[in-house]
Enzyme design. Structure first.
Site, PDB file in Angstrom:
ATOM      1  N   GLU A 135      31.201 -75.922-129.187  1.00  0.00           N
ATOM      2  CA  GLU A 135      30.108 -75.115-129.632  1.00  0.00           C
ATOM      3  C   GLU A 135      29.510 -74.363-128.756  1.00  0.00           C
ATOM      4  OE1 GLU A 135      27.474 -79.274-130.686  1.00  0.00           O
ATOM      5  OE2 GLU A 135      29.612 -80.162-131.614  1.00  0.00           O
ATOM      6  N   GLY A 139      31.513 -75.592-124.297  1.00  0.00           N
ATOM      7  CA  GLY A 139      32.657 -74.827-124.893  1.00  0.00           C
ATOM      8  C   GLY A 139      34.530 -74.894-123.884  1.00  0.00           C
ATOM      9  N   SER A 140      33.943 -75.091-121.907  1.00  0.00           N
ATOM     10  CA  SER A 140      34.846 -75.897-120.980  1.00  0.00           C
ATOM     11  C   SER A 140      34.600 -76.978-121.393  1.00  0.00           C
ATOM     12  CB  SER A 140      35.132 -74.691-120.141  1.00  0.00           C
ATOM     13  OG  SER A 140      35.410 -73.580-120.185  1.00  0.00           O
ATOM     14  N   GLY A 350      48.547 -41.775-120.583  1.00  0.00           N
ATOM     15  CA  GLY A 350      47.486 -41.713-121.538  1.00  0.00           C
ATOM     16  C   GLY A 350      48.116 -41.857-122.910  1.00  0.00           C
ATOM     17  N   GLU A 373      41.648 -71.828-126.231  1.00  0.00           N
ATOM     18  CA  GLU A 373      41.833 -73.744-126.403  1.00  0.00           C
ATOM     19  C   GLU A 373      41.948 -74.071-124.905  1.00  0.00           C
ATOM     20  OE1 GLU A 373      45.175 -75.081-128.718  1.00  0.00           O
ATOM     21  OE2 GLU A 373      45.254 -74.054-129.747  1.00  0.00           O
TER      22      GLU A 373
HETATM   23  C1  LIG Z   1      39.095 -65.678-130.546  1.00  0.00           C
HETATM   24  C2  LIG Z   1      38.629 -67.216-129.994  1.00  0.00           C
HETATM   25  C3  LIG Z   1      37.990 -67.417-130.856  1.00  0.00           C
HETATM   26  C4  LIG Z   1      38.438 -69.413-131.013  1.00  0.00           C
HETATM   27  N1  LIG Z   1      38.853 -70.293-131.439  1.00  0.00           N
HETATM   28  C5  LIG Z   1      38.622 -71.653-131.814  1.00  0.00           C
HETATM   29  C6  LIG Z   1      38.926 -72.392-132.171  1.00  0.00           C
HETATM   30  O1  LIG Z   1      39.422 -72.498-133.319  1.00  0.00           O
HETATM   31  N2  LIG Z   1      38.334 -73.600-132.136  1.00  0.00           N
HETATM   32  C7  LIG Z   1      37.880 -74.005-131.030  1.00  0.00           C
HETATM   33  O2  LIG Z   1      37.057 -75.429-131.297  1.00  0.00           O
HETATM   34  N3  LIG Z   1      37.943 -72.814-130.115  1.00  0.00           N
HETATM   35  C8  LIG Z   1      37.591 -72.079-130.342  1.00  0.00           C
HETATM   36  N4  LIG Z   1      37.503 -70.960-129.265  1.00  0.00           N
HETATM   37  C9  LIG Z   1      36.708 -71.707-127.938  1.00  0.00           C
HETATM   38  C10 LIG Z   1      37.242 -70.866-126.877  1.00  0.00           C
HETATM   39  O3  LIG Z   1      38.089 -72.374-126.910  1.00  0.00           O
HETATM   40  C11 LIG Z   1      36.101 -71.071-125.368  1.00  0.00           C
HETATM   41  O4  LIG Z   1      36.007 -70.240-125.563  1.00  0.00           O
HETATM   42  C12 LIG Z   1      36.807 -71.611-124.442  1.00  0.00           C
HETATM   43  O5  LIG Z   1      37.178 -72.853-124.143  1.00  0.00           O
HETATM   44  C13 LIG Z   1      35.873 -71.132-123.368  1.00  0.00           C
HETATM   45  O6  LIG Z   1      34.173 -71.930-123.448  1.00  0.00           O
HETATM   46  P1  LIG Z   1      33.145 -71.028-123.645  1.00  0.00           P
HETATM   47  O7  LIG Z   1      33.134 -69.962-124.262  1.00  0.00           O
HETATM   48  O8  LIG Z   1      31.595 -71.983-123.795  1.00  0.00           O
HETATM   49  O9  LIG Z   1      33.278 -70.782-122.090  1.00  0.00           O
HETATM   50  P2  LIG Z   1      32.309 -71.995-120.897  1.00  0.00           P
HETATM   51  O10 LIG Z   1      32.520 -72.575-120.708  1.00  0.00           O
HETATM   52  O11 LIG Z   1      30.575 -71.074-120.846  1.00  0.00           O
HETATM   53  O12 LIG Z   1      33.081 -70.735-119.555  1.00  0.00           O
HETATM   54  C14 LIG Z   1      32.617 -69.479-118.995  1.00  0.00           C
HETATM   55  C15 LIG Z   1      33.548 -69.315-117.476  1.00  0.00           C
HETATM   56  O13 LIG Z   1      33.484 -70.108-116.575  1.00  0.00           O
HETATM   57  C16 LIG Z   1      34.769 -70.961-117.024  1.00  0.00           C
HETATM   58  N5  LIG Z   1      34.405 -72.585-116.318  1.00  0.00           N
HETATM   59  C17 LIG Z   1      33.818 -72.961-116.851  1.00  0.00           C
HETATM   60  N6  LIG Z   1      34.010 -74.657-116.094  1.00  0.00           N
HETATM   61  C18 LIG Z   1      34.512 -73.975-115.493  1.00  0.00           C
HETATM   62  C19 LIG Z   1      35.227 -75.531-113.987  1.00  0.00           C
HETATM   63  N7  LIG Z   1      35.131 -76.541-114.426  1.00  0.00           N
HETATM   64  N8  LIG Z   1      35.694 -74.651-113.067  1.00  0.00           N
HETATM   65  C20 LIG Z   1      36.266 -73.415-113.256  1.00  0.00           C
HETATM   66  N9  LIG Z   1      35.554 -72.663-114.295  1.00  0.00           N
HETATM   67  C21 LIG Z   1      35.031 -72.735-115.284  1.00  0.00           C
HETATM   68  C22 LIG Z   1      35.747 -70.724-117.270  1.00  0.00           C
HETATM   69  O14 LIG Z   1      36.758 -70.622-116.909  1.00  0.00           O
HETATM   70  C23 LIG Z   1      34.628 -69.109-117.745  1.00  0.00           C
HETATM   71  O15 LIG Z   1      35.802 -68.084-116.891  1.00  0.00           O
HETATM   72  C24 LIG Z   1      38.054 -69.612-129.790  1.00  0.00           C
HETATM   73  C25 LIG Z   1      37.214 -68.491-128.388  1.00  0.00           C
HETATM   74  C26 LIG Z   1      37.215 -67.131-128.889  1.00  0.00           C
HETATM   75  C27 LIG Z   1      36.916 -66.081-128.300  1.00  0.00           C
END
Ligand SMILES: Cc1cc2nc3c(=O)[nH]c(=O)nc-3n(C[C@H](O)[C@H](O)[C@H](O)COP(=O)(O)OP(=O)(O)OC[C@H]3O[C@@H](n4cnc5c(N)ncnc54)[C@H](O)[C@@H]3O)c2cc1C
Length: 391
Positions: A135, A139-140, A350, A373
């Site tokens: 959502e 995310g994470s 290039g 994932e």
């Molecule tokens: C093209 C695409 C397709 C996707 N498809 C799906 C799908 O089909 N279904 C679905 O449910 N999701 C999907 N996702 C979502 C994807 O799994 C999330 O984008 C991902 O889990 C990261 O969440 P976020 O983008 O909110 O990043 P954030 O969680 O905000 O992370 C931002 C940064 O902080 C770091 N971070 C966060 N927490 C920690 C921690 N505890 N320790 C160290 N570093 C941390 C992360 O590694 C990252 O570098 C998709 C994303 C994209 C871009």
């Protein structure tokens, strides 16, 4: 020691059936997918023709068990399909990969009724599956989700939304995790459901404009009082977070396979190019500086492939250490894919930087494998937790 020195030693190689599958997929890919890959990237349209070709060959969801009308392909077979498609077109490889991701919750914990309802149409190619966990604010930290499901008699009413959903709008079925007990959340307060395209109150957001995988739509899902029967529940009430995590244990391996495929496509192209391109009166492949680079690319790629295959075998057997291996294989293979594709651009100089050649697309496509994932930071967190719990 007894049993060692076996003349029929057969470990650490694929079955002949797996090799035959690879050949069959490669033939289809060379014929129907590779010639379309650049165009799919350029237009950003979902490749319906590729989907139909995969369905015709029964390769769009090879993991569906035979009792539900599928091919009953094991986890390694699914990885080989995804790898070979990704070698030419990463966006197209998300057809088999996300069909597995979206339907895996049903396979790991769905009732017989829910499996019978949804796996046969998936196997027949009548509808793809997507997976809705992430959502905007979760995310994470997926447990921070806000989408709510409230029980109303024999129904559930779902409100909220999901973000970044792969193949949204083209899939027919969506496995969605929602909060059913806000007090408990990840400890028994989240439940999984199947939502169908066309359900009242279910709609999609705009297409995300992405760096890569252009032919795979990524959109938001919106739920506005979506009423579904309890028969659409996947697993027990309150077990949704566990279902989501157990699913990812299996499917992270397929992202590793996708990464291996992308890297292999880039390495193959770079090797061919290095043998053709002449500078200083000879093929650039004759320069040792470049040979060492190609060698490192091949070494890392082969290490990643072996790790993914071992993880796939663990996924198939349901080994206790799958969580470690799934996360480790996805993390390692995706980092390798990023390195190998970046080096492939370097090998082409290039020419690597322009769209006339495929390696810049492969480099853009590789990046997502380090993010979805679970980002590779999260994979390292999973690996570290497993490691520290063991010692
Ligand atoms: C093209 C695409 C397709 C996707 N498809 C799906 C799908 O089909 N279904 C679905 O449910 N999701 C999907 N996702 C979502 C994807 O799994 C999330 O984008 C991902 O889990 C990261 O969440 P976020 O983008 O909110 O990043 P954030 O969680 O905000 O992370 C931002 C940064 O902080 C770091 N971070 C966060 N927490 C920690 C921690 N505890 N320790 C160290 N570093 C941390 C992360 O590694 C990252 O570098 C998709 C994303 C994209 C871009």
């Amino acid at each position: 020691m007894a049993g060692l020195g076996n003349p029929d030693f057969d470990a650490f190689r694929l079955l002949d059936e797996h090799e035959a599958l690879r050949e069959a997929v490669r033939a289809l890919v060379d014929d129907k997918i590779a010639p379309r890959a650049a165009e799919i990237d350029e237009t950003g349209e979902f490749p319906q023709d590729v989907y139909e070709a995969l369905v015709a060959a029964d390769l769009h969801a090879i993991h569906v068990p035979e009792q539900y009308g599928g091919q009953g392909g094991d986890a390694l077979a699914a990885c080989i399909v995804i790898e070979e498609v990704a070698r030419a077109c990463a966006a197209s490889s998300l057809i088999p990969a996300v069909n597995k991701l979206g339907s895996m919750p049903l396979l790991v914990s769905g009732s017989e009724e829910v499996k019978q309802a949804y796996l046969p149409p998936l196997a027949r190619g009548e509808g793809m599956f997507s997976y809705g966990l992430s959502e905007p604010e979760a995310g994470s930290d997926a447990g921070g989700m806000r989408t709510r499901a409230v029980r109303d008699g024999d129904d559930w009413v779902i409100d909220g939304g999901k973000r970044w959903i792969t193949n949204a709008g083209v899939s027919k079925f969506y496995t969605v995790m929602a909060v059913t007990d806000p007090e408990k959340r990840t400890r028994g307060g989240i439940t999984a459901f199947v939502i169908e395209d066309g359900d009242d109150g279910f709609s999609y957001g705009a297409h995300e404009r992405k760096l890569g995988i252009h032919g795979s739509p990524t959109r938001e899902l919106y739920f506005d009082n979506v009423r579904i029967p309890d028969t659409r529940r996947v697993g027990d009430v309150g077990d949704g977070f566990g279902v989501a995590m157990r699913t990812l244990d299996h499917t992270r391996v397929t992202i590793g396979a996708q990464a291996v495929g992308i890297a292999q496509g880039a390495l193959d192209y770079a090797v061919g190019y290095a043998k053709e391109r002449k500078q200083f009166g000879k093929a650039i492949a004759e320069f040792q500086g470049l040979q060492f680079m190609l060698a490192d690319m091949a070494i890392k790629l082969e290490a990643a492939r072996q790790m993914v295959y071992v993880a796939a075998a663990k996924s198939e057997r349901g080994d206790a250490d799958l969580t470690f291996f799934g996360a480790a294989a996805k993390c390692f293979a995706s980092d390798v894919a990023m390195e190998v594709t970046t080096d492939a651009v370097q090998v082409l100089g290039g020419y690597g930087y322009v769209k006339d050649y495929p390696v810049e697309r492969m480099m853009r496509d590789a990046k997502i494998t380090q993010i979805y994932e679970g980002t590779n930071q999260i994979q390292r967190l999973v690996v570290a937790r497993q490691l520290l719990a063991k010692h």
